[in-house]
Design an enzyme around this catalytic site. Structure first.
Site, PDB file in Angstrom:
ATOM      1  N   TYR A  62       0.838  -1.195   0.000  1.00  0.00           N
ATOM      2  CA  TYR A  62       0.000   0.000   0.000  1.00  0.00           C
ATOM      3  C   TYR A  62       0.878   1.252   0.000  1.00  0.00           C
ATOM      4  O   TYR A  62       1.613   1.512   0.952  1.00  0.00           O
ATOM      5  CB  TYR A  62      -0.925   0.024   1.215  1.00  0.00           C
ATOM      6  CG  TYR A  62      -1.842  -1.171   1.351  1.00  0.00           C
ATOM      7  CD1 TYR A  62      -2.175  -1.956   0.250  1.00  0.00           C
ATOM      8  CD2 TYR A  62      -2.378  -1.516   2.587  1.00  0.00           C
ATOM      9  CE1 TYR A  62      -3.009  -3.053   0.376  1.00  0.00           C
ATOM     10  CE2 TYR A  62      -3.224  -2.607   2.721  1.00  0.00           C
ATOM     11  CZ  TYR A  62      -3.535  -3.368   1.616  1.00  0.00           C
ATOM     12  OH  TYR A  62      -4.369  -4.461   1.742  1.00  0.00           O
ATOM     13  N   SER A 101     -12.881  -4.975   2.378  1.00  0.00           N
ATOM     14  CA  SER A 101     -13.929  -4.367   1.548  1.00  0.00           C
ATOM     15  C   SER A 101     -15.323  -4.872   1.925  1.00  0.00           C
ATOM     16  O   SER A 101     -16.109  -5.256   1.052  1.00  0.00           O
ATOM     17  CB  SER A 101     -13.660  -4.631   0.061  1.00  0.00           C
ATOM     18  OG  SER A 101     -12.469  -4.005  -0.345  1.00  0.00           O
ATOM     19  N   PRO A 102     -15.669  -4.894   3.222  1.00  0.00           N
ATOM     20  CA  PRO A 102     -17.000  -5.374   3.622  1.00  0.00           C
ATOM     21  C   PRO A 102     -18.130  -4.450   3.174  1.00  0.00           C
ATOM     22  O   PRO A 102     -19.295  -4.833   3.214  1.00  0.00           O
ATOM     23  CB  PRO A 102     -16.907  -5.436   5.153  1.00  0.00           C
ATOM     24  CG  PRO A 102     -15.906  -4.390   5.501  1.00  0.00           C
ATOM     25  CD  PRO A 102     -14.883  -4.448   4.396  1.00  0.00           C
ATOM     26  N   LEU A 103     -17.757  -3.257   2.714  1.00  0.00           N
ATOM     27  CA  LEU A 103     -18.742  -2.307   2.186  1.00  0.00           C
ATOM     28  C   LEU A 103     -18.646  -2.207   0.666  1.00  0.00           C
ATOM     29  O   LEU A 103     -19.069  -1.211   0.072  1.00  0.00           O
ATOM     30  CB  LEU A 103     -18.534  -0.932   2.819  1.00  0.00           C
ATOM     31  CG  LEU A 103     -18.859  -0.863   4.315  1.00  0.00           C
ATOM     32  CD1 LEU A 103     -18.398   0.451   4.911  1.00  0.00           C
ATOM     33  CD2 LEU A 103     -20.352  -1.058   4.541  1.00  0.00           C
ATOM     34  N   GLY A 104     -18.098  -3.254   0.043  1.00  0.00           N
ATOM     35  CA  GLY A 104     -18.014  -3.250  -1.421  1.00  0.00           C
ATOM     36  C   GLY A 104     -17.229  -2.069  -1.950  1.00  0.00           C
ATOM     37  O   GLY A 104     -17.638  -1.420  -2.904  1.00  0.00           O
ATOM     38  N   ARG A 105     -16.066  -1.822  -1.340  1.00  0.00           N
ATOM     39  CA  ARG A 105     -15.208  -0.692  -1.697  1.00  0.00           C
ATOM     40  C   ARG A 105     -15.979   0.633  -1.638  1.00  0.00           C
ATOM     41  O   ARG A 105     -15.801   1.525  -2.464  1.00  0.00           O
ATOM     42  CB  ARG A 105     -14.555  -0.901  -3.063  1.00  0.00           C
ATOM     43  CG  ARG A 105     -13.707  -2.175  -3.089  1.00  0.00           C
ATOM     44  CD  ARG A 105     -12.810  -2.263  -4.299  1.00  0.00           C
ATOM     45  NE  ARG A 105     -12.072  -3.526  -4.301  1.00  0.00           N
ATOM     46  CZ  ARG A 105     -10.940  -3.748  -3.650  1.00  0.00           C
ATOM     47  NH1 ARG A 105     -10.409  -2.771  -2.941  1.00  0.00           N
ATOM     48  NH2 ARG A 105     -10.337  -4.922  -3.704  1.00  0.00           N
ATOM     49  N   GLY A 106     -16.852   0.710  -0.651  1.00  0.00           N
ATOM     50  CA  GLY A 106     -17.612   1.933  -0.410  1.00  0.00           C
ATOM     51  C   GLY A 106     -18.911   2.024  -1.168  1.00  0.00           C
ATOM     52  O   GLY A 106     -19.769   2.864  -0.857  1.00  0.00           O
ATOM     53  N   PHE A 107     -19.115   1.142  -2.145  1.00  0.00           N
ATOM     54  CA  PHE A 107     -20.310   1.236  -2.984  1.00  0.00           C
ATOM     55  C   PHE A 107     -21.583   0.977  -2.198  1.00  0.00           C
ATOM     56  O   PHE A 107     -22.626   1.617  -2.434  1.00  0.00           O
ATOM     57  CB  PHE A 107     -20.196   0.241  -4.142  1.00  0.00           C
ATOM     58  CG  PHE A 107     -21.326   0.350  -5.126  1.00  0.00           C
ATOM     59  CD1 PHE A 107     -21.371   1.409  -6.021  1.00  0.00           C
ATOM     60  CD2 PHE A 107     -22.335  -0.590  -5.161  1.00  0.00           C
ATOM     61  CE1 PHE A 107     -22.411   1.522  -6.930  1.00  0.00           C
ATOM     62  CE2 PHE A 107     -23.381  -0.486  -6.059  1.00  0.00           C
ATOM     63  CZ  PHE A 107     -23.415   0.583  -6.953  1.00  0.00           C
ATOM     64  N   HIS A 146       0.289 -11.863   1.224  1.00  0.00           N
ATOM     65  CA  HIS A 146      -0.739 -11.048   0.568  1.00  0.00           C
ATOM     66  C   HIS A 146      -1.430 -11.789  -0.579  1.00  0.00           C
ATOM     67  O   HIS A 146      -2.643 -11.719  -0.738  1.00  0.00           O
ATOM     68  CB  HIS A 146      -0.092  -9.759   0.039  1.00  0.00           C
ATOM     69  CG  HIS A 146      -1.032  -8.615  -0.091  1.00  0.00           C
ATOM     70  ND1 HIS A 146      -0.617  -7.307  -0.051  1.00  0.00           N
ATOM     71  CD2 HIS A 146      -2.371  -8.557  -0.249  1.00  0.00           C
ATOM     72  CE1 HIS A 146      -1.652  -6.498  -0.178  1.00  0.00           C
ATOM     73  NE2 HIS A 146      -2.729  -7.245  -0.318  1.00  0.00           N
TER      74      HIS A 146
END
Length: 328
Positions: A57, A203-209, A124
């Site tokens: 990152y 990404s439990p929020l779908g990358r913010g989507f 990773h």
């Protein structure tokens, strides 16, 4: 907000929700180090212990940032970092899992983080050209040397998980898991539970989507990595918005945000599940932690499932060049 509950990854105790730090290093557009450090400090104040990063990152920047944030507060954090992406700027992406590289990568991460040990060290991505026994064997040497406390894998498949765990106990598997990415559920999650391996959904929020804040590509900065992901592509984005709208309706009935409802769904996957939603902002941190207070009945969980049927999700989660590095 009530005190954060604890969960275990293998035998590693952590807060029931962690903080993903990837987006603090330009992944989703320009970032502000001071804002990120303030958010990390607030997370620690609120009881978040698990901080997730990687040497990949920001090409080391993210680890250095966390090192700066934890100055004087190291004992409050469980540091999780990763190794495996070995390409230099301008080179084709490649994965390395050979023993020499494992040792080299760990020492470099320790220097950037400014610590004498890493709490949870992940591979990773799985190196297809190196037996997992060699990679995990080298990681186990790091444990014996006191440089690492617990081991993890990321985006690994069933066979790899079993073989790795036979060499040294694996405490956690980190993979994408959310309402619109559910490939863990059929085989991988059951094997992890059989072996006592905790699950860390990124990404439990779908990358913010799934928060409902992204309605078009115009909402994303020019350098935002999501612009190149299939689910955000023209056509797919519009189709996926129907999922978010259904979530909004369910969330409104519950008196919470769509993102909180989606995150609460992940938190309800099991007591061995510790999601790591990422954010650079204190306001979103607080919103995410609010999902821990949401109780969902069996009927509500069924309704949430129905709002995001797999057959209606448009586009893969990665493009083909990234999917080739996913082992499971």
């Amino acid at each position: 907000m009530t005190p954060l509950p604890a969960r275990t990854l293998g035998s590693l105790n952590v807060s029931a929700q962690g903080l993903g730090c990837m987006g603090m290093s330009h992944t989703y557009g320009e970032s502000d180090d001071q804002q990120s450090i303030t958010t990390i400090h607030r997370a620690l104040d609120l009881g978040v212990t698990l901080l997730d990063t990687s040497d990949y990152y920001g090409r080391g920047h993210n680890e250095e940032l966390i090192g700066r944030a934890l100055a004087g507060r190291r004992d409050q954090a469980v540091i999780a970092t990763k190794f495996g992406f070995a390409n230099r700027l301008g080179e084709q992406t490649r994965i390395r899992g050979d023993a020499a590289y494992v040792r080299q990568a760990c020492d470099a991460s320790l220097r950037r983080l400014g610590v004498d040990h890493i709490d949870l060290y992940y591979q990773h991505r799985v190196d297809p050209d190196v037996p997992i026994e060699e990679t995990v064997g080298a990681m186990a040497e790091l444990v014996r040397a006191g440089k690492v406390r617990f081991l993890g894998l990321s985006e690994a498949g069933v066979d790899t998980i079993r073989r790795a765990h036979a060499v040294h106990p694996v405490s956690a598997l980190q993979s994408e898991w959310s309402l619109w990415t559910r490939n863990l559920e059929a085989e991988i999650a059951p094997v992890c539970r059989e072996l006592g391996i905790g699950l860390v959904p990124f990404s439990p929020l779908g990358r913010g989507f799934l928060t409902g804040r992204i309605s078009s590509l115009d909402a994303l900065e020019e350098k935002d990595m999501r612009r190149g992901q299939p689910r955000f592509a023209d056509g797919n984005l519009d189709r996926n918005l129907a999922i978010v709208e259904r979530l909004r309706e369910l969330a409104a009935d519950k008196g919470v945000t769509a993102g909180q409802l989606a995150l609460a769904w992940v938190q309800h996957r099991g007591e061995d599940v510790v999601p790591i939603p990422g954010t650079r902002r204190e306001s979103y941190l607080r919103e995410n932690l609010g999902a821990l207070d949401i109780e969902l009945s069996a009927e509500e969980l069924t309704a949430i499932d129905a709002a995001a049927p797999a057959q209606e999700i448009a586009g893969n989660r990665y493009d083909d060049s990234s999917l080739r590095f996913v082992d499971g």
